[in-house]
Each structure stands twice: as structure tokens, then as C-alpha cells.
Motif scaffolding. Sequence first.
Motif, short mmCIF file in Angstrom:
data_model
loop_
_atom_site.label_atom_id
_atom_site.label_comp_id
_atom_site.label_asym_id
_atom_site.label_seq_id
_atom_site.Cartn_x
_atom_site.Cartn_y
_atom_site.Cartn_z
N PHE A 1 0.82 -1.21 0.00
CA PHE A 1 0.00 0.00 0.00
C PHE A 1 0.85 1.26 0.00
N SER A 2 0.26 2.31 -0.52
CA SER A 2 0.78 3.67 -0.41
C SER A 2 -0.38 4.54 0.03
N GLY A 3 -0.09 5.65 0.64
CA GLY A 3 -1.16 6.51 1.12
C GLY A 3 -1.81 5.90 2.34
N THR A 4 -3.13 5.83 2.33
CA THR A 4 -3.89 5.28 3.46
C THR A 4 -4.55 3.98 3.02
N VAL A 5 -4.50 2.99 3.89
CA VAL A 5 -5.11 1.71 3.59
C VAL A 5 -6.11 1.35 4.69
N PRO B 1 -9.40 -4.57 8.41
CA PRO B 1 -10.28 -4.90 9.53
C PRO B 1 -9.72 -4.46 10.87
N CYS B 2 -8.42 -4.21 10.91
CA CYS B 2 -7.77 -3.76 12.14
C CYS B 2 -7.70 -2.24 12.23
N GLY B 3 -8.25 -1.54 11.24
CA GLY B 3 -8.25 -0.10 11.28
C GLY B 3 -7.59 0.52 10.07
N SER B 4 -7.59 1.84 10.03
CA SER B 4 -7.00 2.59 8.93
C SER B 4 -5.55 2.93 9.28
N MET B 5 -4.65 2.73 8.30
CA MET B 5 -3.24 3.02 8.53
C MET B 5 -2.70 3.86 7.39
N SER B 6 -1.72 4.70 7.70
CA SER B 6 -1.11 5.58 6.72
C SER B 6 0.32 5.13 6.42
N ASP B 7 0.79 5.48 5.21
CA ASP B 7 2.16 5.11 4.87
C ASP B 7 3.20 5.97 5.57
N THR B 8 2.76 6.87 6.44
CA THR B 8 3.71 7.59 7.29
C THR B 8 4.15 6.69 8.45
N GLY B 9 3.46 5.58 8.63
CA GLY B 9 3.81 4.60 9.66
C GLY B 9 4.45 3.37 9.04
N PRO B 10 4.75 2.39 9.86
CA PRO B 10 5.43 1.18 9.38
C PRO B 10 4.46 0.21 8.73
N PRO B 11 4.99 -0.86 8.14
CA PRO B 11 4.11 -1.94 7.69
C PRO B 11 3.46 -2.58 8.91
N PHE B 12 2.44 -3.40 8.69
CA PHE B 12 1.76 -4.02 9.82
C PHE B 12 1.09 -5.31 9.40
N TYR B 13 0.67 -6.06 10.39
CA TYR B 13 -0.03 -7.33 10.17
C TYR B 13 -1.38 -7.26 10.86
N CYS B 14 -2.41 -7.73 10.17
CA CYS B 14 -3.75 -7.79 10.75
C CYS B 14 -4.16 -9.25 10.88
N GLY B 15 -4.35 -9.69 12.09
CA GLY B 15 -4.73 -11.07 12.32
C GLY B 15 -6.17 -11.37 11.96
N ASP B 16 -7.01 -10.33 11.87
CA ASP B 16 -8.41 -10.57 11.56
C ASP B 16 -8.60 -11.12 10.15
N ASN B 17 -7.69 -10.79 9.25
CA ASN B 17 -7.80 -11.32 7.88
C ASN B 17 -6.50 -11.94 7.38
N ASP B 18 -5.60 -12.30 8.32
CA ASP B 18 -4.34 -12.97 7.96
C ASP B 18 -3.57 -12.21 6.87
N TYR C 1 0.48 -6.16 5.50
CA TYR C 1 0.38 -4.89 4.77
C TYR C 1 1.77 -4.28 4.70
N MET C 2 2.34 -4.23 3.49
CA MET C 2 3.69 -3.70 3.31
C MET C 2 3.65 -2.29 2.74
N ASN C 3 4.45 -1.42 3.34
CA ASN C 3 4.46 0.00 3.01
C ASN C 3 5.38 0.26 1.81
N LEU C 4 4.78 0.40 0.63
CA LEU C 4 5.55 0.67 -0.59
C LEU C 4 6.26 2.01 -0.52
N SER C 5 5.60 2.99 0.04
CA SER C 5 6.21 4.33 0.12
C SER C 5 7.51 4.26 0.91
N GLN C 6 7.54 3.45 1.94
CA GLN C 6 8.76 3.33 2.75
C GLN C 6 9.84 2.55 2.01
#
Length: 305
Positions: free
Chosen positions: A134-138, A141-158, A161-166
Motif C-alpha cells: 500500500f501507499s497513502g492510506t489503507v 479490519p484492524c483499522g486505517s493506517m497511513s504510509d507515514t507509519g510502518p508496515p503491519f499485520y492484521c490477524g483478523d484477515n491474515d 500490509y507492506m508500506n511501498l512508500s517506505q
Amino acid sequence: MPAYTPTSDPSYTPTYDPTSYESPTDGPSQPTTAPTTTEPTTTEPTVTRPTAPRTSTTPPVKRGPTDYEVVSRNKLYSSGAMASVGCKESRARQSTAAGATANYVQLRACLSRAWAPYVERAGGTFRVPNLQPFSGTVQSPCGSMSDTGPPFYCGDNDTIYMNLSQDVGYYNKFPESYNKVWARMWMLHQFAHEFGHHVQNLTGILKANHDMRYDAPSRAAELEMTRRLELQASCFSDVFIGANRRTYPITGQSYTQWAFLIGNTTDYGDDHGDAGNHKYWALRGYQTRNPAACNTFTATSGKVK
């Protein structure tokens, strides 16, 4: 690198249903109205003997493991040292979104081959995680995240989420070759870290940790429990990197930059662990290649600051 996820005591109550026992009856026979010379007959007493009391027991309810037992005594820790799966770095470079995504796909395949048998040995069912660059905002199910932050994992949907901008940004930011190697090693470590959260999810550690954070008596205790989770994910990351260091490979400048980045992390939110402790757990994973070295949940508080 954050991961988001959104017992009954045994009882033994025997009940008794003893049979009553009847006293023997003894009644003489009555004479007839016309007595005869025959001897009077008698009725032999009948005796009903008491039977052994019958018992009925309710089997004890089997207690499941507590949250602390799940995180501290997980079968994953006894699954053995990880063998190499011959993982090689993608030839694509992360100078573009397509190049970065090619690396993610390659790493997901490698990590799935590496971790699947360990999840199974721990009693879990392995599932290949979903992948969402993702780039920008994604939205997740775990919430909205911005590419100003790190990549993350959401266990609700396995999903990882990798931050392309980073990743693309780091690679293109500096022209020096060693900086580009650093960016490649950073992407490798970040992806393997998020996959470590997936392993935690499949083995019950992620949910148990979530419950323990929810029940934490203070914000400080909650943050410590979060750091234990995050430092373990980094340790799992380096179990994989260490197991495949000869084929990826992690040699020369790649090793130099990997060794630099694991000891130079920042933890502005006090929820991932300081640089010294991050290096400690990363090295444990890399050197032993064994999940048993990553049991952050039984470590002292000083090792997870």
C-alpha cells in the motif's frame, strides 16, 4: 511493525444413588379352618440382599491452557532449529512498486515453506498469509493506517500490509550502493517480522497476548506485554534470516547492513523495544535459528525494555 488483533476450573462432583435394602420378611403360615394331622407348613423367609451402592460421577471438565501458558509454554518453542529452505533474494529491485512487490511475493513463498512445518508441530494449521502492498492510506479490519507509519499485520484477515512508500522511498533516497543494500536488508527484516506476527497468530500467541494486554493492570504493563510480542516477532524474523543466510545470502555488505539495522532501531512509542534489546533478540534468533530462543514472555523485564 505492529500487529493488531482486534477456562473453567475442573469440577468433580460425584453423586450417589445407593439402592435401599429391604429387611427380610418372616411370616408363619395361617392354620386352615379344618385342622388336619399334617404338620403346619411354614414359609421360608426370603432375603433380599443389599447390592453394592451404585455411584454416578461427572467427569472433570478439562481445562484449556491459560493465556500465559499459551505465550510462555507454546509447543512452537520445542519445534526444533529451522532448516534452510534455500531461499534466494529476488532479482527485482525495489526502485519501483512492481520491484518491491516482486520481493514481497518471493519472501512470502520462502517464509511459508520455512514456517509451515513449525506451525504444524505446534498444533496449528498453517495458512499462507494474504499480502497487501500500500501507499497513502489503507483500510483493514484492524483499522486505517497511513504510509507515514510502518508496515503491519492484521490477524483478523491474515494479511501482511507492506508500506511501498517506505521501501521504494528508502531505496531511491540515496545513491550510495551501501545505502541501497541497507534498504534491501530493511525490507527483508520488516517483511520477515510481519510474517513472525502471522506465526504468532497461527499458534495462538497473538490472541493470548491481546487478551493479556486487555487485562493489564496499567498502561506500563500493557506496553511491556506489547514489547514482548514485537521483540519475539523480530526474533522469529531472524530465525528465518539466519537459517537462509548462505543462500539469500547474508554476506559481505548485506551482513554489515543487516547487523547495523538490528542494533539501530528506534522505539518512539515504547512498544517495540529499545535498540539494545532489539539487537539482543535478533541475534538470538539469527545465531540459534531456533524458535526456543525467542521466548520473550519468560524473560526479565529488563530484557524487553
